[in-house]
Design a protein around this motif. Structure first.
Motif, PDB file in Angstrom:
ATOM      1  N   ARG A 285      28.034  -6.446 -27.113  1.00 28.14           N
ATOM      2  CA  ARG A 285      28.552  -5.435 -26.176  1.00 28.14           C
ATOM      3  C   ARG A 285      29.973  -5.744 -25.713  1.00 28.14           C
ATOM      4  NH1 ARG A 285      28.178  -3.692 -20.686  1.00 28.14           N
ATOM      5  NH2 ARG A 285      27.218  -1.629 -20.426  1.00 28.14           N
ATOM      6  N   ARG A 286      30.343  -7.020 -25.697  1.00 28.23           N
ATOM      7  CA  ARG A 286      31.706  -7.378 -25.294  1.00 28.23           C
ATOM      8  C   ARG A 286      32.721  -7.011 -26.360  1.00 28.23           C
ATOM      9  NH1 ARG A 286      28.957 -11.847 -23.072  1.00 28.23           N
ATOM     10  NH2 ARG A 286      29.378 -13.176 -24.868  1.00 28.23           N
ATOM     11  N   ASN A 287      32.255  -6.784 -27.572  1.00 22.35           N
ATOM     12  CA  ASN A 287      33.162  -6.482 -28.676  1.00 22.35           C
ATOM     13  C   ASN A 287      33.050  -5.048 -29.173  1.00 22.35           C
ATOM     14  OD1 ASN A 287      34.388  -9.264 -29.776  1.00 22.35           O
ATOM     15  ND2 ASN A 287      32.307  -9.650 -29.069  1.00 22.35           N
ATOM     16  N   LEU A 288      31.884  -4.447 -28.990  1.00 26.12           N
ATOM     17  CA  LEU A 288      31.616  -3.124 -29.540  1.00 26.12           C
ATOM     18  C   LEU A 288      30.922  -2.255 -28.498  1.00 26.12           C
ATOM     19  CD1 LEU A 288      30.095  -4.314 -32.965  1.00 26.12           C
ATOM     20  CD2 LEU A 288      32.461  -3.560 -32.581  1.00 26.12           C
ATOM     21  N   LEU A 289      30.818  -0.973 -28.795  1.00 24.38           N
ATOM     22  CA  LEU A 289      30.051  -0.041 -27.980  1.00 24.38           C
ATOM     23  C   LEU A 289      28.634   0.056 -28.535  1.00 24.38           C
ATOM     24  CD1 LEU A 289      32.715   2.807 -27.627  1.00 24.38           C
ATOM     25  CD2 LEU A 289      32.251   0.945 -26.024  1.00 24.38           C
ATOM     26  N   ASN A 290      27.701   0.404 -27.667  1.00 28.58           N
ATOM     27  CA  ASN A 290      26.322   0.575 -28.087  1.00 28.58           C
ATOM     28  C   ASN A 290      25.989   2.057 -28.172  1.00 28.58           C
ATOM     29  OD1 ASN A 290      23.225   0.910 -27.158  1.00 28.58           O
ATOM     30  ND2 ASN A 290      23.486  -0.967 -28.334  1.00 28.58           N
ATOM     31  N   ALA A 291      25.443   2.485 -29.299  1.00 30.33           N
ATOM     32  CA  ALA A 291      25.216   3.910 -29.528  1.00 30.33           C
ATOM     33  C   ALA A 291      24.188   4.490 -28.569  1.00 30.33           C
ATOM     34  CB  ALA A 291      24.787   4.139 -30.976  1.00 30.33           C
ATOM     35  N   PHE A 292      23.153   3.728 -28.227  1.00 31.33           N
ATOM     36  CA  PHE A 292      22.171   4.223 -27.259  1.00 31.33           C
ATOM     37  C   PHE A 292      22.822   4.466 -25.909  1.00 31.33           C
ATOM     38  CE2 PHE A 292      19.597   2.888 -23.607  1.00 31.33           C
ATOM     39  CZ  PHE A 292      18.672   3.918 -23.582  1.00 31.33           C
ATOM     40  N   LEU A 310       9.948  -2.594 -25.228  1.00 30.32           N
ATOM     41  CA  LEU A 310      11.051  -3.379 -25.793  1.00 30.32           C
ATOM     42  C   LEU A 310      12.027  -2.482 -26.541  1.00 30.32           C
ATOM     43  CD1 LEU A 310       9.072  -6.429 -27.255  1.00 30.32           C
ATOM     44  CD2 LEU A 310      10.058  -6.182 -24.966  1.00 30.32           C
ATOM     45  N   ARG A 311      13.296  -2.651 -26.271  1.00 28.54           N
ATOM     46  CA  ARG A 311      14.352  -2.030 -27.094  1.00 28.54           C
ATOM     47  C   ARG A 311      15.098  -3.154 -27.789  1.00 28.54           C
ATOM     48  NH1 ARG A 311      19.725  -0.337 -26.517  1.00 28.54           N
ATOM     49  NH2 ARG A 311      19.818  -0.707 -24.267  1.00 28.54           N
ATOM     50  N   ILE A 312      14.716  -3.406 -29.035  1.00 28.50           N
ATOM     51  CA  ILE A 312      15.272  -4.527 -29.783  1.00 28.50           C
ATOM     52  C   ILE A 312      16.001  -4.084 -31.050  1.00 28.50           C
ATOM     53  CG2 ILE A 312      13.660  -6.236 -28.878  1.00 28.50           C
ATOM     54  CD1 ILE A 312      11.935  -5.884 -31.329  1.00 28.50           C
ATOM     55  N   ASP A 313      15.951  -2.786 -31.346  1.00 30.73           N
ATOM     56  CA  ASP A 313      16.680  -2.232 -32.490  1.00 30.73           C
ATOM     57  C   ASP A 313      17.919  -1.516 -31.957  1.00 30.73           C
ATOM     58  OD1 ASP A 313      14.567  -2.482 -34.883  1.00 30.73           O
ATOM     59  OD2 ASP A 313      13.523  -1.940 -33.033  1.00 30.73           O
ATOM     60  N   ASN A 314      19.058  -1.765 -32.569  1.00 31.41           N
ATOM     61  CA  ASN A 314      20.311  -1.263 -32.016  1.00 31.41           C
ATOM     62  C   ASN A 314      21.290  -0.836 -33.101  1.00 31.41           C
ATOM     63  OD1 ASN A 314      20.444  -1.779 -28.913  1.00 31.41           O
ATOM     64  ND2 ASN A 314      19.543  -3.649 -29.740  1.00 31.41           N
ATOM     65  N   GLN A 315      22.242  -0.018 -32.657  1.00 25.02           N
ATOM     66  CA  GLN A 315      23.438   0.269 -33.438  1.00 25.02           C
ATOM     67  C   GLN A 315      24.639   0.078 -32.512  1.00 25.02           C
ATOM     68  OE1 GLN A 315      23.631   3.735 -35.989  1.00 25.02           O
ATOM     69  NE2 GLN A 315      21.404   3.795 -36.250  1.00 25.02           N
ATOM     70  N   PHE A 316      25.522  -0.817 -32.890  1.00 27.03           N
ATOM     71  CA  PHE A 316      26.785  -1.041 -32.193  1.00 27.03           C
ATOM     72  C   PHE A 316      27.913  -0.534 -33.079  1.00 27.03           C
ATOM     73  CE2 PHE A 316      23.948  -4.213 -30.382  1.00 27.03           C
ATOM     74  CZ  PHE A 316      24.282  -4.221 -29.041  1.00 27.03           C
TER      75      PHE A 316
END
Length: 349
Positions: A285-292, A310-316
């Motif tokens: 998150r310090r380097n990219l944005l999170n799509a959610f 749990l939210r453990i799957d992501n797209q940054f």
């Protein structure tokens, strides 16, 4: 007494808020501290309401705690107004497919695995990132690569972690309707890879898409879903949590270094096996944005099991890109993860 308790809770909350910025590889206790953040947010929300109703001055402690924790609130809950796709947008699907349920204890005459593959074939995403991928070219059901390629003009990058005695592949896969310019593996020395990337030519632009699967806790969720299970298994659960925190810290540091050197904007998809309050999540998150966070709605829980919260799957994604939509596809229940899909463009309009 009430003042002392509120001060103690406030100070503990500040300590927990700092924990996602300290690598568990250096101080493993921070991994456990970060787990308390969602509970602390709920507790302070309750205390704020209670003290205001009771007209007690202690509400200021919880008000300040919630204000300081706004970034964790943003990581927990999202409200957005999705933009409609345009000819300039492209869609990215990320899905942990649990080897298409080929394990004997998951099979029911192969129907769940076949149904999952059929769904993936019918899905129209321009880019598909699959974790725990499985392909057996000799099988009529699990010749997955051939079936997915038959659904459109997909370029493929499949990197096995393991090839078994019958030639079946286990690993990571990227399917892309766009040309693949370059591809590679993300690995630590003396360890198997845990991520792959592909540079994709999308019209006049290029994006580097990462597909990662970070270290799992390897914890039987049945041991955490009730008090008796926790009581009987807490020593092993504690050790697995500790090892997981420390292991993922090293993996994410290496991944961040790699993506920072990318010559192109990046999209990072995957099963991160960590919560949105962890060192893992906040390093990204310090380097990219999170799509959610930018284009999702609700809580976005992505795990399909007893620990449903749990939210453990992501797209940054890079800040030079724009996320139009984000969706957790909860009606697709074949795996122990729900697929997540986002729609991007290189410009806002």
């Amino acid at each position: 007494m009430a003042k002392k308790l509120n001060i103690a809770l406030f100070l503990f909350t500040l300590l927990a808020y700092v924990s996602p910025y300290i690598s568990p590889a250096r101080a493993w206790l921070t991994g456990f501290l970060s787990l308390t953040i969602p509970g602390l947010l709920l507790l302070h929300a309750f205390l704020l309401t209670y003290y205001i109703v009771q007209r007690k001055k202690w509400y200021m402690y919880s008000l300040v705690a919630l204000a300081l924790g706004y970034q964790y609130l943003l990581a927990s809950f999202s409200v957005s107004n999705p933009a409609n796709p345009t000819p300039e947008t492209f869609s990215v699907l990320s899905y942990n497919v649990r080897v298409f349920n080929t394990y004997a204890y998951l099979q029911n005459e192969n129907e769940p695995g076949k149904a999952m593959i059929d769904w993936l074939v019918s899905d129209t995403a321009h880019i598909k990132c699959l974790q725990e991928y499985y392909n057996n070219s000799r099988s009529a059901i699990f010749n997955t690569t051939a079936q997915l390629k038959s659904s459109g003009t997909y370029n493929t990058y499949i990197q096995p972690n393991l090839v078994n005695r019958i030639g079946a592949e286990f690993g990571l896969a990227i399917f892309s309707r766009y040309p693949v310019l370059q591809r590679g593996v993300i690995a630590l020395p003396d360890s198997s890879h845990y991520g792959i990337y592909a540079d994709l030519k999308i019209r006049q632009d290029t994006v580097r898409v990462y597909n990662v699967h970070l270290q799992s806790m390897s914890i039987d969720e049945r041991n955490l879903s009730n008090f008796e299970g926790v009581k009987n298994n807490y020593p092993s659960v504690f050790q697995k949590l500790k090892q997981g925190f420390m292991g993922r810290a090293g993996l994410i540091d290496h991944l961040v270094t790699h993506l920072q050197a990318s010559p192109y904007p990046v999209i990072v998809c995957g099963d991160f096996n960590d919560l949105p309050y962890s060192y893992t999540y906040f390093s990204m998150r310090r380097n990219l944005l999170n799509a959610f966070e930018r284009a999702g709605n609700g809580l976005g829980f992505s795990y399909n099991g007893r620990l449903f919260f749990l939210r453990i799957d992501n797209q940054f994604y890079s800040k030079t890109l724009y996320a139009h939509q984000y969706q957790t596809i909860r009606e697709v229940t074949y795996s122990d993860h729900f697929p997540v899909r986002a729609v991007y463009s290189f410009t806002k309009n």
